[in-house]
Write an enzyme that holds these catalytic residues in place. Sequence first.
Site: not given
Ligand SMILES: NC(=O)c1ccc[n+]([C@@H]2O[C@H](COP(=O)([O-])OP(=O)(O)OC[C@H]3O[C@@H](n4cnc5c(N)ncnc54)[C@H](O)[C@@H]3O)[C@@H](O)[C@H]2O)c1
Ligand SMILES: [Zn+2]
Ligand SMILES: [Zn+2]
Length: 380
Positions: A48-50, A70-71, A100, A103, A106, A114, A118, A178, A373
């Site tokens: 995942c991108h994170t 994490h995924e 949990c 809390c 939850c 959580c 969290r 994820c 993915r």
């Molecule tokens: N909040 C959460 O729980 C959570 C969970 C998972 C992932 N995320 C986040 O979600 C985001 C996406 O993750 P992903 O795995 O799909 O990533 P990914 O790399 O597969 O997709 C991201 C897309 O965003 C585009 N992009 C980047 N900058 C841009 C901009 N300024 N304008 C328009 N498009 C733009 C990229 O070209 C790409 O296609 C990441 O920041 C990731 O960390 C958050």
């Molecule tokens: Zn993720």
């Molecule tokens: Zn909790």
Amino acid sequence: MASTSGLTIPCKAAVAWEAGKPLVMERVEVAPPQAMEVRMKVKYTSLCHTDLYFWEAKGQNPLFPRIFGHEAAGIVESVGEGVTDLEAGDHVLPVFTGECGECAHCKSEESNMCDLLRIDTNRGVMLSDKKSRFSINGNPINHFLGTSTFSEYTVVHAGCLAKINPLAPLDKVCVLSCGISTGLGATLNVAKPKKGSSVAVFGLGTVGLAAAEGARIAGASRIIGIDLNSSRFEAAKKFGVTEFINPKDYDKPVQEVIAEMTNGGVDRSVECTGNINAMISAFECVHDGWGVAVLVGVPTKDAVFMTKPINVLNERTLKGTFFGNYKPRTDLPSIVDMYMNKKLELEKFLTHRVPFSEINKAFELMLRGEGLRCIIDIDE
Ligand SMILES: NC(=O)c1ccc[n+]([C@@H]2O[C@H](COP(=O)([O-])OP(=O)(O)OC[C@H]3O[C@@H](n4cnc5c(N)ncnc54)[C@H](O)[C@@H]3O)[C@@H](O)[C@H]2O)c1
Ligand SMILES: [Zn+2]
Ligand SMILES: [Zn+2]
């Protein structure tokens, strides 16, 4: 209990020794689970991108050596003291944010944040004793997000594991742990578009396309996809995206382009890029009076969200979410069942597959913006 229960397990793990450098396949020792922990055999994991942000550590705190990931999906190998609702052999999805069950969060119907479990991107150890369960020659290796799935075995807090239908194919449902649940929930649980409404999705990677899928399920009539990478647009049609904008094609802010296309703004927007400018555009592109914008992308640690307060006074709402507001242990089993009952398609997100030994290819694909993915087969 497995024969390895209570013993340290030596196994393969892909270790990140330095920021931005290819992971190295190492022999690590995985200690047995302590109280309220579970040791799981990871079967499949994806990227995942994170993971990528914290591995690059450009705008995030560096913490190395570390085992990312994490995924994923796997099978319980053994459980620590006090774990009563999981046992060896259970099929599980690990989640970066836990539940949990005790809390205030939850117990709240509205929150999945959580208090105990969290998301904490800066923690590299287990909660109970502040120690790592991974080591190489006695030297500890940091955990990531409490999951560290780029390893044959990992130790996870029991509150971060969702027990799922044992018939679900783990090489498919791993992506629900994820990205896909996050995007889907961001739309269905947080943005909540009405039937016939318009939704803008920023970032057409896996999370964004799952958000678009949520908009389609909710009955949105216009789903506008925004990405800097135009090669995303063809694939996005399969996810119900009806119109596309590449901000690079315009010499004005994308929120103005969207306002012109939609007679004042979209009803809902979901930001899935992690880019601060996209977050601001996602907020400013919603219609005044009723528009709701949801931030999902993980920002760099110093990013600051700036907009004129009048944009808020004009009755726009800004929200954010982790894991699409799903409670991982309570809600994930039913998302798996949505897949099993053919209400949710996962195959279209799974564009690549590599053996564990070639995990660095998954990083290269994501860095190039190719595909969605990439499934990493831990046993291959
Ligand atoms: N909040 C959460 O729980 C959570 C969970 C998972 C992932 N995320 C986040 O979600 C985001 C996406 O993750 P992903 O795995 O799909 O990533 P990914 O790399 O597969 O997709 C991201 C897309 O965003 C585009 N992009 C980047 N900058 C841009 C901009 N300024 N304008 C328009 N498009 C733009 C990229 O070209 C790409 O296609 C990441 O920041 C990731 O960390 C958050
Ligand atoms: Zn993720
Ligand atoms: Zn909790």
